[in-house]
Structures are given as C-alpha cells and as structure tokens.
Design a protein around this motif. Structure first.
Motif, PDB file in Angstrom:
ATOM      1  N   LYS A 274       0.833  -1.183   0.000  1.00  0.00           N
ATOM      2  CA  LYS A 274       0.000   0.000   0.000  1.00  0.00           C
ATOM      3  C   LYS A 274       0.878   1.247   0.000  1.00  0.00           C
ATOM      4  O   LYS A 274       1.865   1.319   0.733  1.00  0.00           O
ATOM      5  N   VAL A 275       0.496   2.239  -0.816  1.00  0.00           N
ATOM      6  CA  VAL A 275       1.316   3.429  -0.939  1.00  0.00           C
ATOM      7  C   VAL A 275       0.411   4.641  -1.155  1.00  0.00           C
ATOM      8  O   VAL A 275      -0.679   4.538  -1.739  1.00  0.00           O
ATOM      9  N   LYS A 276       0.862   5.789  -0.659  1.00  0.00           N
ATOM     10  CA  LYS A 276       0.158   7.055  -0.896  1.00  0.00           C
ATOM     11  C   LYS A 276       1.190   8.055  -1.402  1.00  0.00           C
ATOM     12  O   LYS A 276       2.165   8.353  -0.710  1.00  0.00           O
ATOM     13  N   LEU A 277       0.954   8.571  -2.605  1.00  0.00           N
ATOM     14  CA  LEU A 277       1.907   9.477  -3.244  1.00  0.00           C
ATOM     15  C   LEU A 277       1.221  10.774  -3.653  1.00  0.00           C
ATOM     16  O   LEU A 277       0.048  10.777  -4.031  1.00  0.00           O
ATOM     17  N   GLN A 278       1.978  11.869  -3.576  1.00  0.00           N
ATOM     18  CA  GLN A 278       1.491  13.150  -4.068  1.00  0.00           C
ATOM     19  C   GLN A 278       2.341  13.578  -5.252  1.00  0.00           C
ATOM     20  O   GLN A 278       3.566  13.533  -5.211  1.00  0.00           O
TER      21      GLN A 278
ATOM     22  N   LEU B 230      -2.358   7.807 -17.421  1.00  0.00           N
ATOM     23  CA  LEU B 230      -2.266   9.116 -16.782  1.00  0.00           C
ATOM     24  C   LEU B 230      -0.961   9.139 -16.003  1.00  0.00           C
ATOM     25  O   LEU B 230      -0.736   8.287 -15.143  1.00  0.00           O
ATOM     26  N   LEU B 231      -0.106  10.113 -16.305  1.00  0.00           N
ATOM     27  CA  LEU B 231       1.227  10.159 -15.696  1.00  0.00           C
ATOM     28  C   LEU B 231       1.370  11.398 -14.843  1.00  0.00           C
ATOM     29  O   LEU B 231       1.038  12.514 -15.266  1.00  0.00           O
ATOM     30  N   LEU B 232       1.865  11.204 -13.623  1.00  0.00           N
ATOM     31  CA  LEU B 232       2.163  12.306 -12.703  1.00  0.00           C
ATOM     32  C   LEU B 232       3.662  12.476 -12.592  1.00  0.00           C
ATOM     33  O   LEU B 232       4.434  11.553 -12.854  1.00  0.00           O
ATOM     34  N   LYS B 233       4.095  13.661 -12.179  1.00  0.00           N
ATOM     35  CA  LYS B 233       5.517  13.949 -12.018  1.00  0.00           C
ATOM     36  C   LYS B 233       5.801  14.456 -10.607  1.00  0.00           C
ATOM     37  O   LYS B 233       4.892  14.826  -9.868  1.00  0.00           O
ATOM     38  N   ASP B 234       7.102  14.474 -10.239  1.00  0.00           N
ATOM     39  CA  ASP B 234       7.550  14.998  -8.946  1.00  0.00           C
ATOM     40  C   ASP B 234       6.801  14.347  -7.777  1.00  0.00           C
ATOM     41  O   ASP B 234       6.366  15.007  -6.834  1.00  0.00           O
ATOM     42  N   CYS B 235       6.632  13.035  -7.843  1.00  0.00           N
ATOM     43  CA  CYS B 235       5.853  12.322  -6.839  1.00  0.00           C
ATOM     44  C   CYS B 235       6.693  12.062  -5.575  1.00  0.00           C
ATOM     45  O   CYS B 235       7.874  11.730  -5.653  1.00  0.00           O
ATOM     46  N   ARG B 236       6.026  12.213  -4.446  1.00  0.00           N
ATOM     47  CA  ARG B 236       6.661  11.987  -3.149  1.00  0.00           C
ATOM     48  C   ARG B 236       5.730  11.192  -2.253  1.00  0.00           C
ATOM     49  O   ARG B 236       4.503  11.278  -2.370  1.00  0.00           O
ATOM     50  N   SER B 237       6.330  10.457  -1.336  1.00  0.00           N
ATOM     51  CA  SER B 237       5.546   9.674  -0.374  1.00  0.00           C
ATOM     52  C   SER B 237       4.833  10.614   0.584  1.00  0.00           C
ATOM     53  O   SER B 237       5.387  11.620   1.038  1.00  0.00           O
ATOM     54  N   VAL B 238       3.574  10.302   0.875  1.00  0.00           N
ATOM     55  CA  VAL B 238       2.778  11.060   1.852  1.00  0.00           C
ATOM     56  C   VAL B 238       2.528  10.153   3.035  1.00  0.00           C
ATOM     57  O   VAL B 238       1.993   9.054   2.900  1.00  0.00           O
ATOM     58  N   GLN B 239       2.909  10.599   4.221  1.00  0.00           N
ATOM     59  CA  GLN B 239       2.732   9.780   5.431  1.00  0.00           C
ATOM     60  C   GLN B 239       1.289   9.839   5.902  1.00  0.00           C
ATOM     61  O   GLN B 239       0.639  10.846   5.796  1.00  0.00           O
TER      62      GLN B 239
END
Length: 276
Positions: free
Chosen positions: A250-254, A267-276
């Motif tokens: 399980k993962v949550k990314l912004q 659909l492609l996103l950029k500059d993705c980071r993990s969200v706690q």
C-alpha cells in the motif's frame, strides 16, 4: 460537491458590485435531478468588451479554485469546471460574453451532471458573486490583463487510484481532448497498491495496481470497458523509498499532472513523493 465553492455560506459570497441585483433577477433554474440541473445568470456592464469580460472571469475563476479548461478572450468564450473531489465529479460552467453598443453582457451557465444536486440559493449566490465582480472601463481592462495570467491553485485532489482510473476512463469515452485541460497544473494525493516500481533512464516510476473492469467482482452501471493506468515519476530524493517498494504494498503518493495518453490509456504524474 466541493464545499469551498458552491456550498460556502451565502454570507461569504455576497456579490461585490451593483450588478448583483440585475444578476439575481436574471437567474433561472431548469432541468431535473434525473436529467441534470442547469443554472443560468447574467449581468450587463457599461463600457465592457468581450475580451475584457473573459480576462476578468479567468482571474475570478482561478482565484476561487475552478479548473479553467479554455479561455478565448477575443471570441468571448470560456469553459471552467467545478473541480472534482473524491466523492463528486466535476461539472462544466460555460461563460459567454457579448457586446451591445457600449455595454457588455456576460452569461454563466452551470450544467450539473445527472444525480448531482445543489440548492438554487447557493447556485445563485455563487454565480452572481462571480458576475458581480466584473468591472467596466479602465479598471476592467487592468483586471483582465492580470486575470489572463492567473493560475488556479486548488488543494490537491485526494482520491484512490482505482477511483481516479475509473473516472478518467469514463471521461476518455466522453471526450479525451478535455482531460489534459482538466488536469493541467493539478496536484493529486493518490493511495492504492503498487503494481511495480521500475527505472527508466534516471527516473524511478511507480505504477498503481488497477484491475481490469472484467476482473472486478462488482461493476457499476455505465463503467468504462477499459482501465486507465496511473503512473508516478518519482521526485529527486525518493530513490531510497522507491527501491523498497514491492508489488502489492500500500502506498500514498502526491504528484503533479504530467501527461495523458488516450491511446495507451495512461495518466502520468511527475515529482511524486511519499505522503505519510
């Protein structure tokens, strides 16, 4: 629907100018909950050109967090959307500006989708608040110049990967050309399961696990016959996190919208980071 816009209290959305009275008198409601409600309102402003009206409306809409799909100032035409939330789909609002003598008329029409509902008072207040802010003359031209440069900076859309995939697939069937316009400059917070983490050149890419429609135990009426894959190009500094991901985790990314491929349904996103 997004509480920050159509469901705000009337006290916070009082129209800014004397155009308000005329706007409220012009307000109409048509359609139904089943077929889709329509709300329409208009104002007439002295010394106003279509280009000035659209430029001002672009700035007004951006300031309120609406998604701006297209603004053709010289033609007096504009299309915006009430932003999608995790629970409600976006709906379109058409803005048309015309001139008659030395005055200009600006009309807004909101078209809710079947099954969506909002009170007439809330709709009237929001439409007339926006139309009431339009100015004529030099003040309007100055506002229009700034408005055409404005960018909507709404809050990130929090949604599951499956829900986003289903929504984009349905929108692809309706009109794929509108999707890049709808999501340009939009930020997402997406949760779901990892399909895989790969490296392409210097980029690490995480894709979400999205089941094919025919693999789901329950299918909703009107659901698209294909799936849209969701991919995240990870930001710099996220390599260590990405290398520890396993399929099914399980993962949550912004991330921010990067591109949409209608042919490959991606659909492609950029500059993705993990969200706690």
């Amino acid at each position: 629907m997004r509480g920050g816009l159509w469901l705000m209290s009337a006290a916070l959305l009082l129209p800014a100018t004397a155009h308000a009275a005329g706007c409220e008198e012009s307000f109409t409601k048509s359609g139904s909950f089943i077929s889709g409600l329509k709300f329409r309102a208009s104002v007439t402003v002295p010394d106003l050109t279509p280009a000035s009206a659209i430029g001002q409306m672009r700035g007004i809409a951006a300031g309120k967090g609406y998604d701006i799909l297209v603004a053709e100032a010289e033609d007096g035409s504009m299309l915006i959307e009430q932003p999608q939330t995790g629970k409600a789909r976006a709906f379109p609002i058409t803005i048309t500006a015309t001139s008659s003598g030395k005055s200009g008329m600006v009309e807004m029409e909101a078209k809710l989708r079947a099954g969506q509902s909002v009170g007439s008072d809330a709709a009237k207040t929001e439409l007339c608040a926006m139309l009431g802010a339009i100015k004529g003359g030099k003040a309007g031209l100055a506002a229009a110049n700034s408005g055409m440069k404005a960018v909507s900076n709404g809050a990130p859309l929090e949604i599951s990967a499956l829900s986003l995939s289903q929504q984009v697939s349905k929108d692809t069937e309706r009109n794929a050309a509108a999707i890049p316009l709808r999501y340009e400059n939009k930020s997402f917070i997406i949760d779901g399961l990892v399909e895989q983490a790969t490296k392409q050149g210097s980029d690490y890419i995480v894709t979400y696990k999205i089941p094919n429609p025919w693999e789901q135990a329950i299918r909703l009426p009107g659901e698209a016959k294909f799936k849209t894959d969701i991919g995240c190009v990870m930001a710099k500094g996220q390599a260590a996190f990405t290398l520890q991901l396993k399929p099914g985790k399980k993962v949550k990314l912004q991330g921010m919208f990067e591109a949409f491929d209608a042919r490959d349904h991606l659909l492609l996103l950029k500059d993705c980071r993990s969200v706690q």
